[in-house]
Write an enzyme that holds these catalytic residues in place. Sequence first.
Site, PDB file in Angstrom:
ATOM      1  N   ASN A 140     -16.218  -1.668   3.732  1.00  0.00           N
ATOM      2  CA  ASN A 140     -15.045  -0.903   3.291  1.00  0.00           C
ATOM      3  C   ASN A 140     -14.069  -1.842   2.563  1.00  0.00           C
ATOM      4  OD1 ASN A 140     -12.385   0.196   3.335  1.00  0.00           O
ATOM      5  ND2 ASN A 140     -13.144   1.801   4.676  1.00  0.00           N
TER       6      ASN A 140
ATOM      7  N   ASP B  81     -11.117  -0.986   1.049  1.00  0.00           N
ATOM      8  CA  ASP B  81      -9.749  -0.466   0.889  1.00  0.00           C
ATOM      9  C   ASP B  81      -8.673  -1.556   0.989  1.00  0.00           C
ATOM     10  OD1 ASP B  81     -10.906   2.016   0.782  1.00  0.00           O
ATOM     11  OD2 ASP B  81     -10.285   2.628   2.797  1.00  0.00           O
ATOM     12  N   HIS B  82      -8.891  -2.515   1.912  1.00  0.00           N
ATOM     13  CA  HIS B  82      -7.850  -3.531   2.122  1.00  0.00           C
ATOM     14  C   HIS B  82      -7.596  -4.365   0.866  1.00  0.00           C
ATOM     15  CE1 HIS B  82      -7.276  -2.447   6.129  1.00  0.00           C
ATOM     16  NE2 HIS B  82      -7.780  -3.472   6.777  1.00  0.00           N
TER      17      HIS B  82
ATOM     18  N   ARG C  50       1.948  -5.136  -4.720  1.00  0.00           N
ATOM     19  CA  ARG C  50       2.712  -5.551  -5.901  1.00  0.00           C
ATOM     20  C   ARG C  50       2.546  -4.602  -7.078  1.00  0.00           C
ATOM     21  NH1 ARG C  50       4.660 -10.864  -6.241  1.00  0.00           N
ATOM     22  NH2 ARG C  50       5.485 -11.318  -4.192  1.00  0.00           N
TER      23      ARG C  50
ATOM     24  N   HIS D 296     -11.855   4.795   0.576  1.00  0.00           N
ATOM     25  CA  HIS D 296     -11.179   6.017   1.028  1.00  0.00           C
ATOM     26  C   HIS D 296     -10.141   6.392  -0.025  1.00  0.00           C
ATOM     27  CE1 HIS D 296      -8.943   8.069   4.666  1.00  0.00           C
ATOM     28  NE2 HIS D 296      -9.029   8.856   3.621  1.00  0.00           N
TER      29      HIS D 296
ATOM     30  N   ARG E  61      -7.317   8.301  -0.514  1.00  0.00           N
ATOM     31  CA  ARG E  61      -6.362   9.053   0.318  1.00  0.00           C
ATOM     32  C   ARG E  61      -5.503   9.958  -0.541  1.00  0.00           C
ATOM     33  NH1 ARG E  61      -5.704   6.491   5.703  1.00  0.00           N
ATOM     34  NH2 ARG E  61      -4.027   7.991   5.917  1.00  0.00           N
TER      35      ARG E  61
ATOM     36  N   ARG F 167      -2.521   5.471  -1.356  1.00  0.00           N
ATOM     37  CA  ARG F 167      -1.800   4.258  -0.944  1.00  0.00           C
ATOM     38  C   ARG F 167      -2.555   2.973  -1.265  1.00  0.00           C
ATOM     39  NH1 ARG F 167      -2.167   4.318   5.624  1.00  0.00           N
ATOM     40  NH2 ARG F 167      -1.101   6.302   5.375  1.00  0.00           N
ATOM     41  N   HIS F 168      -3.882   3.069  -1.398  1.00  0.00           N
ATOM     42  CA  HIS F 168      -4.618   1.843  -1.773  1.00  0.00           C
ATOM     43  C   HIS F 168      -5.600   2.115  -2.919  1.00  0.00           C
ATOM     44  CE1 HIS F 168      -7.204   3.607   1.261  1.00  0.00           C
ATOM     45  NE2 HIS F 168      -6.573   3.079   2.290  1.00  0.00           N
TER      46      HIS F 168
ATOM     47  N   GLU G  48     -14.852   8.009   1.583  1.00  0.00           N
ATOM     48  CA  GLU G  48     -14.189   8.648   2.723  1.00  0.00           C
ATOM     49  C   GLU G  48     -13.105   9.556   2.184  1.00  0.00           C
ATOM     50  OE1 GLU G  48     -12.554   5.975   5.532  1.00  0.00           O
ATOM     51  OE2 GLU G  48     -14.384   4.822   5.689  1.00  0.00           O
TER      52      GLU G  48
ATOM     53  N   THR H 146      -7.488   5.309   9.549  1.00  0.00           N
ATOM     54  CA  THR H 146      -8.016   6.536  10.147  1.00  0.00           C
ATOM     55  C   THR H 146      -8.016   6.393  11.671  1.00  0.00           C
ATOM     56  OG1 THR H 146      -9.452   6.644   8.236  1.00  0.00           O
ATOM     57  CG2 THR H 146      -9.939   8.159  10.026  1.00  0.00           C
TER      58      THR H 146
ATOM     59  N   GLU I 151     -20.794   9.782  11.568  1.00  0.00           N
ATOM     60  CA  GLU I 151     -20.394   8.402  11.824  1.00  0.00           C
ATOM     61  C   GLU I 151     -19.575   8.433  13.103  1.00  0.00           C
ATOM     62  OE1 GLU I 151     -18.607   6.142   8.595  1.00  0.00           O
ATOM     63  OE2 GLU I 151     -17.520   4.911  10.052  1.00  0.00           O
TER      64      GLU I 151
ATOM     65  N   HIS J 187     -15.418   1.707  12.933  1.00  0.00           N
ATOM     66  CA  HIS J 187     -14.011   1.541  13.335  1.00  0.00           C
ATOM     67  C   HIS J 187     -13.872   0.397  14.343  1.00  0.00           C
ATOM     68  CE1 HIS J 187      -9.754   2.440  13.819  1.00  0.00           C
ATOM     69  NE2 HIS J 187      -9.946   2.005  15.046  1.00  0.00           N
TER      70      HIS J 187
ATOM     71  N   GLY K 145     -14.660  -2.697   7.718  1.00  0.00           N
ATOM     72  CA  GLY K 145     -13.676  -3.076   6.716  1.00  0.00           C
ATOM     73  C   GLY K 145     -12.810  -4.254   7.130  1.00  0.00           C
ATOM     74  N   HIS K 146     -11.891  -3.993   8.039  1.00  0.00           N
ATOM     75  CA  HIS K 146     -10.832  -4.967   8.335  1.00  0.00           C
ATOM     76  C   HIS K 146     -11.351  -6.368   8.652  1.00  0.00           C
ATOM     77  CE1 HIS K 146      -6.776  -6.109   9.611  1.00  0.00           C
ATOM     78  NE2 HIS K 146      -7.411  -6.836  10.493  1.00  0.00           N
TER      79      HIS K 146
HETATM   80  N1  PXP Z   1     -15.334   4.152   9.142  1.00  0.00           N
HETATM   81  C1  PXP Z   1     -14.344   5.020   8.832  1.00  0.00           C
HETATM   82  C2  PXP Z   1     -14.663   6.465   8.743  1.00  0.00           C
HETATM   83  C3  PXP Z   1     -13.035   4.541   8.566  1.00  0.00           C
HETATM   84  O1  PXP Z   1     -12.070   5.411   8.251  1.00  0.00           O
HETATM   85  C4  PXP Z   1     -12.789   3.161   8.624  1.00  0.00           C
HETATM   86  C5  PXP Z   1     -11.418   2.642   8.311  1.00  0.00           C
HETATM   87  O2  PXP Z   1     -11.093   2.889   7.011  1.00  0.00           O
HETATM   88  C6  PXP Z   1     -13.856   2.309   8.921  1.00  0.00           C
HETATM   89  C7  PXP Z   1     -15.117   2.835   9.200  1.00  0.00           C
HETATM   90  C8  PXP Z   1     -13.688   0.831   8.951  1.00  0.00           C
HETATM   91  O3  PXP Z   1     -12.902   0.492  10.052  1.00  0.00           O
HETATM   92  P1  PXP Z   1     -12.430  -0.999  10.215  1.00  0.00           P
HETATM   93  O4  PXP Z   1     -11.520  -1.305   9.070  1.00  0.00           O
HETATM   94  O5  PXP Z   1     -11.719  -0.972  11.539  1.00  0.00           O
HETATM   95  O6  PXP Z   1     -13.652  -1.857  10.201  1.00  0.00           O
END
Ligand code: PXP
Length: 243
Positions: A8, A10-11, A19, A44, A46, A50-51, A71, A102, A152, A192, A214-215
Amino acid sequence: MPPLLGVNIDHVATVRQARRTDEPDPIWAAVEAQLGGADGITFHLREDRRHILDRDAKLLKETVSVNLNMEMAIDSEIVAIAADLRPSQCTLVPEKREELTTEGGLDVIRHRSRVASAVTTLREAGIKVSAFIEPIGEQISASADVGFHAVELWTGAWAHATNEQERQAALSTLSYAIDVGLKAGIDVLGGHGLTYRNIGPIAALPGFTEFNIGHSIIARAMFVGLRQAVREMKELIIRHARD
Ligand code: PXP
């Protein structure tokens, strides 16, 4: 086959939007993740943008050659964008404006008719559709009934467990949920809160086909680079799935 890894990104877009500039570019991140061995790229789009922006979604579709997983909320504007964009996969998630990310899963039972209509539109566009839900038997059966190809499972209870008893409970809940999904004939993914430290026992559970992470990967990428961070997570998944 060991579970696949969806990354993921998004970050990366979150840092850019801090910025409102053009760097770092999530498209570049997608390419780096692929070079590190990602089996999929997840983003994602949204409602509040936002990202990830609409421009990113379009360029990801043109650039990504592995599975592209969008997503999205069950929102008519976003469903129309997805049906037009045609990513390989869409994951329906709950979305609240005030949340950091999420939180929890989609309540497929409660929103059944809205969910079913989004699933039909996306299926007709040739997209694989997945529901991000909590590992609850009734939610999984309802997801299969409304036509999702996959679920998922929210792995938050595992990620947030603070003692051995909670960890074991989370693992057995997930294990039961995987079984329900497989018996219903749909793919079972997980996501997640998965990290380099907690992925092992989850990857070792039989039945998961893919994880979306992701994170933790993006955080590690700050120090070792995204390509390397993805490679390391991929290796962990493969090693633990084999054990
Ligand atoms: N799966 C879904 C459906 C999510 O919404 C997210 C967060 O955007 C993730 C996986 C990834 O989660 P994490 O960033 O905690 O790894």
